[in-house]
Design an enzyme around this catalytic site. Structure first.
Site, PDB file in Angstrom:
ATOM      1  N   HIS A  17       0.608  -1.177  -0.167  1.00 52.43           N
ATOM      2  CA  HIS A  17      -0.019  -0.069   0.015  1.00 52.43           C
ATOM      3  C   HIS A  17       1.004   1.345   0.171  1.00 52.43           C
ATOM      4  CE1 HIS A  17      -3.201  -2.531   2.198  1.00 52.43           C
ATOM      5  NE2 HIS A  17      -3.378  -2.538   1.169  1.00 52.43           N
ATOM      6  N   LYS A  41     -18.921  -4.660   7.402  1.00 56.49           N
ATOM      7  CA  LYS A  41     -17.766  -5.381   7.300  1.00 56.49           C
ATOM      8  C   LYS A  41     -16.938  -5.514   8.761  1.00 56.49           C
ATOM      9  CE  LYS A  41     -13.962  -5.862   4.197  1.00 56.49           C
ATOM     10  NZ  LYS A  41     -13.094  -5.003   3.145  1.00 56.49           N
ATOM     11  N   ARG A  90      -2.094  -6.390  -7.708  1.00 65.06           N
ATOM     12  CA  ARG A  90      -1.084  -7.202  -7.623  1.00 65.06           C
ATOM     13  C   ARG A  90      -1.018  -8.320  -8.884  1.00 65.06           C
ATOM     14  NH1 ARG A  90      -3.252  -7.665  -1.775  1.00 65.06           N
ATOM     15  NH2 ARG A  90      -4.941  -7.330  -3.132  1.00 65.06           N
ATOM     16  N   SER A 128      -2.980  -7.910   3.527  1.00 67.77           N
ATOM     17  CA  SER A 128      -3.317  -7.459   4.761  1.00 67.77           C
ATOM     18  C   SER A 128      -3.751  -8.841   5.446  1.00 67.77           C
ATOM     19  CB  SER A 128      -4.444  -6.433   4.954  1.00 67.77           C
ATOM     20  OG  SER A 128      -3.891  -5.178   4.354  1.00 67.77           O
TER      21      SER A 128
END
Ligand code: ADP
Length: 158
Positions: A17, A41, A90, A128
């Protein structure tokens, strides 16, 4: 002025990040890093914890602002006049999801474009969720996250 919005969970922020943030700060006039808060979430770090960490990590970048936003990213862009949402990708697997997300955002607000920056090869395996798992088992996460994040994870799993 060419301003971008870089949204994410950043739970926690990783070196991947941070690399995107630093590269984007050089490319664009201004950037708002938007810490997304989705009421449906569950997060590991609170929005305030993520805010404090990111703020410290980008404090040397004069054109970068960090905010917490509970709502749609396109609404944040509209409110602030940003015309571009930035996302990092990615592997090809990311692209699938990111492509759909960009279509969705485009449908919500056709004025806002999504652009992508590809990860640096050093960081393409960083995620993460995997870092949280590694930290839970006291694995070595140095080199994956900035020192202040490693320390925060260590404290949580003490
Ligand atoms: P999400 O909220 O979709 O789970 P994250 O908060 O994990 O996304 O990440 C925010 C943005 O940063 C996303 O665009 C994601 O693809 C990107 N990103 C995450 N990890 C990396 C990495 N290692 N290198 C480059 N970009 C990354």
């Amino acid at each position: 002025m060419f301003k971008v919005v870089y949204p994410g969970s950043f739970d926690p922020p990783t070196n991947g990040h941070l690399d995107i943030m630093r590269r984007a700060a050089r490319l664009f006039d201004a950037m708002d890093i938007v810490i997304a808060v989705n009421p449906n979430k569950e997060y590991f770090f609170s929005a305030e914890e993520r805010f404090e960490m990111i703020k410290k990590l980008v404090e040397d970048l004069g054109n970068v602002n960090v905010v917490i936003w509970q709502g749609l990213v396109v609404d944040y862009a509209k409110k602030t006049g940003a015309k571009v949402i930035l996302r990092g990708v990615r592997a090809l697997a990311d692209f699938d999801y990111e492509f759909e997300l960009s279509m969705l955002n485009k449908a919500l607000n056709p004025e806002v474009e999504t652009i992508f920056l590809t990860t640096d090869q050093k960081y393409f395996v960083l995620r993460s969720s995997s870092i949280r798992e590694l930290a839970a088992f006291h694995g070595d996460i140095s080199g994956m996250v900035p020192d202040i994040v490693a320390e925060a994870l260590r404290k949580k799993f003490e």
